[in-house]
Scaffold this motif. Structure first.
Motif, mmCIF file in Angstrom:
data_model
loop_
_atom_site.group_PDB
_atom_site.id
_atom_site.type_symbol
_atom_site.label_atom_id
_atom_site.label_comp_id
_atom_site.label_asym_id
_atom_site.label_seq_id
_atom_site.Cartn_x
_atom_site.Cartn_y
_atom_site.Cartn_z
ATOM 1 N N ALA A 32 0.836 -1.196 0.000
ATOM 2 C CA ALA A 32 0.000 0.000 0.000
ATOM 3 C C ALA A 32 0.869 1.243 0.000
ATOM 4 N N GLY A 33 0.340 2.312 -0.555
ATOM 5 C CA GLY A 33 0.973 3.615 -0.431
ATOM 6 C C GLY A 33 0.482 4.238 0.859
ATOM 7 N N LEU A 34 1.387 4.813 1.622
ATOM 8 C CA LEU A 34 1.002 5.420 2.899
ATOM 9 C C LEU A 34 1.258 6.918 2.876
ATOM 10 N N PRO A 35 0.213 7.712 2.701
ATOM 11 C CA PRO A 35 0.381 9.149 2.862
ATOM 12 C C PRO A 35 0.149 9.494 4.331
ATOM 13 N N GLY A 36 0.894 10.422 4.857
ATOM 14 C CA GLY A 36 0.711 10.805 6.245
ATOM 15 C C GLY A 36 0.836 12.296 6.432
ATOM 16 N N LEU A 37 -0.183 12.910 6.999
ATOM 17 C CA LEU A 37 -0.189 14.339 7.267
ATOM 18 C C LEU A 37 -0.167 14.549 8.774
ATOM 19 N N SER A 38 0.774 15.342 9.253
ATOM 20 C CA SER A 38 0.885 15.669 10.663
ATOM 21 C C SER A 38 1.032 14.391 11.492
ATOM 22 N N MET A 39 0.131 14.132 12.441
ATOM 23 C CA MET A 39 0.239 12.930 13.264
ATOM 24 C C MET A 39 0.151 11.675 12.407
ATOM 25 N N GLY A 40 -0.599 11.725 11.314
ATOM 26 C CA GLY A 40 -0.670 10.590 10.401
ATOM 27 C C GLY A 40 0.690 10.259 9.807
ATOM 28 N N GLY A 41 1.564 11.266 9.700
ATOM 29 C CA GLY A 41 2.920 11.033 9.227
ATOM 30 C C GLY A 41 3.722 10.185 10.201
ATOM 31 N N PHE A 42 3.518 10.414 11.484
ATOM 32 C CA PHE A 42 4.196 9.594 12.488
ATOM 33 C C PHE A 42 3.680 8.162 12.431
ATOM 34 N N ILE A 43 2.368 8.020 12.263
ATOM 35 C CA ILE A 43 1.753 6.690 12.162
ATOM 36 C C ILE A 43 2.282 5.965 10.927
ATOM 37 N N ALA A 44 2.344 6.672 9.801
ATOM 38 C CA ALA A 44 2.843 6.058 8.565
ATOM 39 C C ALA A 44 4.304 5.643 8.704
ATOM 40 N N GLN A 45 5.127 6.485 9.337
ATOM 41 C CA GLN A 45 6.546 6.155 9.514
ATOM 42 C C GLN A 45 6.715 4.902 10.371
ATOM 43 N N LEU A 46 5.988 4.822 11.480
ATOM 44 C CA LEU A 46 6.100 3.635 12.335
ATOM 45 C C LEU A 46 5.568 2.392 11.635
ATOM 46 N N SER A 47 4.481 2.542 10.883
ATOM 47 C CA SER A 47 3.944 1.407 10.131
ATOM 48 C C SER A 47 4.980 0.896 9.142
ATOM 49 N N ALA A 48 5.625 1.817 8.441
ATOM 50 C CA ALA A 48 6.649 1.443 7.457
ATOM 51 C C ALA A 48 7.871 0.816 8.127
ATOM 52 N N ALA A 49 8.229 1.312 9.290
ATOM 53 C CA ALA A 49 9.384 0.760 10.003
ATOM 54 C C ALA A 49 9.091 -0.655 10.505
ATOM 55 N N GLU A 50 7.865 -0.890 10.967
ATOM 56 C CA GLU A 50 7.495 -2.199 11.499
ATOM 57 C C GLU A 50 7.238 -3.243 10.413
ATOM 58 N N GLU A 51 6.672 -2.815 9.291
ATOM 59 C CA GLU A 51 6.292 -3.747 8.220
ATOM 60 C C GLU A 51 6.698 -3.183 6.854
ATOM 61 N N PRO A 52 7.990 -3.033 6.588
ATOM 62 C CA PRO A 52 8.425 -2.389 5.350
ATOM 63 C C PRO A 52 7.955 -3.110 4.081
ATOM 64 N N GLN A 53 7.712 -4.402 4.151
ATOM 65 C CA GLN A 53 7.272 -5.143 2.979
ATOM 66 C C GLN A 53 5.859 -4.756 2.548
ATOM 67 N N LEU A 54 5.093 -4.120 3.434
ATOM 68 C CA LEU A 54 3.738 -3.698 3.094
ATOM 69 C C LEU A 54 3.689 -2.333 2.406
ATOM 70 N N VAL A 55 4.806 -1.616 2.411
ATOM 71 C CA VAL A 55 4.802 -0.230 1.941
ATOM 72 C C VAL A 55 5.396 -0.114 0.546
ATOM 73 N N ARG B 296 4.947 2.959 -1.194
ATOM 74 C CA ARG B 296 5.385 4.356 -1.245
ATOM 75 C C ARG B 296 4.972 5.027 0.056
ATOM 76 N N LEU B 297 5.840 5.890 0.572
ATOM 77 C CA LEU B 297 5.588 6.627 1.805
ATOM 78 C C LEU B 297 5.691 8.112 1.484
ATOM 79 N N VAL B 298 4.625 8.857 1.748
ATOM 80 C CA VAL B 298 4.597 10.297 1.490
ATOM 81 C C VAL B 298 4.259 10.996 2.796
ATOM 82 N N LEU B 299 5.168 11.848 3.266
ATOM 83 C CA LEU B 299 4.975 12.532 4.538
ATOM 84 C C LEU B 299 4.846 14.029 4.324
ATOM 85 N N ALA B 300 3.919 14.648 5.037
ATOM 86 C CA ALA B 300 3.743 16.097 4.985
ATOM 87 C C ALA B 300 3.478 16.607 6.393
ATOM 88 N N GLY B 301 4.225 17.602 6.805
ATOM 89 C CA GLY B 301 4.019 18.178 8.127
ATOM 90 C C GLY B 301 4.266 17.193 9.247
#
Length: 89
Positions: free
Chosen positions: A39-62, A64-69
């Protein structure tokens, strides 16, 4: 595109998670539930922290990772370089 909102937030049921780590675990479970390979994980503000941790824990599921703010900390000081000439916040 499927938008994800945490449990207990908005019109969803359940109790809201009380940590970013728990929110990231929920996001990973949500990605896995329908059997998506990646999946592509976009994360805005707190969602960016959630997306980063999700990607760190399960990198094979990601795919693309897009972070803003999604800075490293809240507040004015987080937008400056560590040794800013303007002094402490």
């Amino acid at each position: 595109m499927i938008a994800f909102g945490d449990r207990g937030v908005g019109a969803s049921g359940g109790s809201a998670p009380d940590t970013i780590e728990a929110m990231a675990r929920d996001a990973v479970l949500f990605i896995r539930a329908p059997g998506f390979g990646q999946a592509g994980l976009p994360g805005l503000s707190m969602g960016g922290f959630i997306a980063q941790l999700s990607a760190a824990e399960e990198p094979q599921l990601v795919r693309r990772l897009v972070l803003a703010g999604a800075g490293r900390a809240a507040g004015r000081a987080s937008t400056r370089a560590p040794h800013s000439p303007s002094g402490p916040p």
